[in-house]
Design an enzyme around this catalytic site. Structure first.
Site: not given
Length: 261
Positions: A50, A61
């Site tokens: 990924e 994130d």
């Protein structure tokens, strides 16, 4: 069209293990090293890679990944670097490469053009954390036309109706978010992930992979008791940051050891 991502998960299952999905930001610490890092992941046990193109506003994130993506942007990464990098990675490894991207860059680039360029580079599909199936008609059409996988997110807070839509519209796997909030390591994975996977199973999900909070082989193993795949990001990015490709390889092998059933 058959899903390359689903095929990779099924191949892992045929070997008596769950799938290990490894995440890295593209362009960190620089483009050349990030290409090598993806190859290292594939060579050390990752079933699916990924890749996250750096984005200026990475709302989902955690700190380690945010710092890495900021460093990649500062080093000059641009969206045009994405497809040549994927092409080089896919020319060297057999594992499917999916792109984890916020929706805005895809939209700006042009959905059909993005899909065509990703396919031409050997990419397998997209993980789209910030767009839901009901808002993704253009992408669903483009992915059906190109055979790219489309991976939507399911969260513990998702309604049954939303989960139904996610299961119906995802191919490859459903990205199952174990805890609400940002990515990063958790000492213990939430029971929420287990409950969420069972809710997805009730709605006929073929493959569910759990991400957010998995940082060691023991946690990988725990997740694979009930899920088809374990997604690891922060632990890999930290290994690359602190110990380069060698430490990344060691960490990947250790995580892959947790996939045996």
């Amino acid at each position: 069209m058959s899903s390359r991502v689903a095929a990779a998960i099924e191949a892992a299952h045929a070997e008596g293990r769950g799938a290990f999905v490894g995440y890295l930001p593209l362009g960190f610490p620089d483009i050349a090293t990030s290409i090598e890092a993806a190859v290292v992941l594939a060579e050390n046990g990752a079933d699916i890679i990924e890749l996250g193109p750096p984005y200026s506003d990475p709302v989902m994130d955690g700190l380690v990944i945010q710092e890495a993506t900021q460093a990649a942007l500062a080093a000059g990464f641009r969206l045009r670097d994405l497809f040549p990098a994927i092409k080089e990675i896919t020319s060297r490894v057999d594992v499917p490469v999916v792109v984890m991207t916020y929706w805005n860059p895809v939209f700006q680039y042009g959905v059909d053009r993005y899909a065509d360029d990703l396919l031409a580079a050997g990419g397998a599909g997209l993980i789209t954390p910030d767009i839901t199936p009901e808002a993704a008609a253009e992408w669903i059409a483009a992915s059906e036309r190109t055979g790219l996988d489309r991976i939507f997110l399911a969260a513990p807070t998702s309604s049954d109706e939303r989960l139904e839509l996610v299961v119906q519209n995802s191919t490859g796997f459903v990205y199952t978010v174990s805890t609400m909030g940002i990515t990063g390591e958790r000492a213990e994975l939430d029971a929420a992930a287990r409950t969420l996977v069972s809710r997805l199973r009730e709605r006929g999900v073929e493959h569910a992979a759990v991400g957010i909070g998995i940082s060691n082989a023991e946690q990988v193993s725990g997740v694979l008791e009930y899920a088809d795949g374990a997604i690891v990001g922060t632990a890999l990015v930290r290994a690359l940051r602190d110990g380069g490709l060698e430490e990344l390889a060691r960490t990947a092998r250790a995580l892959a050891d947790g996939t045996r059933r």
